[in-house]
Design a protein around this motif. Structure first.
Motif, mmCIF file in Angstrom:
data_model
loop_
_atom_site.group_PDB
_atom_site.id
_atom_site.type_symbol
_atom_site.label_atom_id
_atom_site.label_comp_id
_atom_site.label_asym_id
_atom_site.label_seq_id
_atom_site.Cartn_x
_atom_site.Cartn_y
_atom_site.Cartn_z
ATOM 1 N N SER A 17 -4.571 6.947 -2.100
ATOM 2 C CA SER A 17 -5.569 6.164 -1.375
ATOM 3 C C SER A 17 -5.050 5.735 -0.016
ATOM 4 C CB SER A 17 -5.957 4.911 -2.172
ATOM 5 O OG SER A 17 -6.529 5.242 -3.424
ATOM 6 N N ARG A 19 -6.596 3.174 3.439
ATOM 7 C CA ARG A 19 -7.638 2.305 3.981
ATOM 8 C C ARG A 19 -7.570 2.358 5.498
ATOM 9 N NH1 ARG A 19 -10.831 -2.307 2.684
ATOM 10 N NH2 ARG A 19 -10.833 -3.938 4.298
ATOM 11 N N THR A 21 -8.945 1.295 9.272
ATOM 12 C CA THR A 21 -9.532 0.155 9.949
ATOM 13 C C THR A 21 -9.872 0.537 11.374
ATOM 14 O OG1 THR A 21 -8.280 -1.439 8.614
ATOM 15 C CG2 THR A 21 -9.192 -2.226 10.692
ATOM 16 N N THR A 68 -15.456 4.352 0.401
ATOM 17 C CA THR A 68 -16.313 3.191 0.558
ATOM 18 C C THR A 68 -16.192 2.666 1.978
ATOM 19 O OG1 THR A 68 -16.040 2.564 -1.770
ATOM 20 C CG2 THR A 68 -16.893 0.890 -0.264
ATOM 21 N N PHE A 79 -14.300 -0.618 8.049
ATOM 22 C CA PHE A 79 -13.240 -0.128 7.188
ATOM 23 C C PHE A 79 -13.710 1.106 6.430
ATOM 24 C CE2 PHE A 79 -13.167 -4.736 7.474
ATOM 25 C CZ PHE A 79 -11.876 -4.993 7.905
ATOM 26 N N GLN A 81 -12.338 2.729 2.898
ATOM 27 C CA GLN A 81 -11.436 2.824 1.762
ATOM 28 C C GLN A 81 -11.573 4.212 1.169
ATOM 29 O OE1 GLN A 81 -9.162 0.500 0.450
ATOM 30 N NE2 GLN A 81 -8.540 2.298 -0.751
ATOM 31 N N ASN A 83 -10.298 6.778 -1.662
ATOM 32 C CA ASN A 83 -9.631 6.942 -2.939
ATOM 33 C C ASN A 83 -9.746 8.386 -3.407
ATOM 34 O OD1 ASN A 83 -9.100 4.133 -3.053
ATOM 35 N ND2 ASN A 83 -11.089 3.750 -4.015
#
Length: 121
Positions: A17, A19, A21, A68, A79, A81, A83
């Motif tokens: 994963s 994330r 930004t 997401t 953002f 996310q 996965n």
């Protein structure tokens, strides 16, 4: 003018994963749509996910259920996310923002410089 700065890219193993930004600065008062696009040597730049200021979200079929998107309107930040990453997700990910002002008579698109995401074993 709006400036977009991405962060969070890197190297991950398949199934991992990340994330991402994207922070917007400048004339952010009228930001509407924000989102992420990606581009790789094997693929043209494609939409990954978008989200409007009102919370309407759209995902590419290839990432639905795995990625997401969210945003913090107060902080002018979006953002992503990610996965269950796989090798096909390897690409440069670009942040995008659209400014709408003056009752819709002023519309401008802005892009970040991109952040590299590499999924490899």
């Amino acid at each position: 003018q709006v400036q977009l700065v991405e962060s969070g890219g890197g190297l991950v193993l398949p199934g991992g994963s990340l994330r991402l930004t994207c922070a917007a600065s400048g004339s952010t008062g009228s930001l509407d749509g924000m989102g992420w696009y990606r581009q790789s040597p094997l693929n043209e730049r494609e939409l990954v996910a978008t989200i409007t200021s009102g919370g309407h979200i759209n995902y590419a079929g290839s990432v639905k259920g795995r990625f997401t998107i969210s945003r913090d309107n107060a902080k002018h930040t979006v953002f992503l996310q990610m996965n269950s990453l796989n090798i096909e997700d390897t690409a440069v990910y670009y942040c995008h923002a659209q400014v709408v002002a003056f009752g819709g008579s002023y519309i401008r698109d802005y892009w970040g410089q991109g952040t590299q995401v590499t999924v490899s074993s």
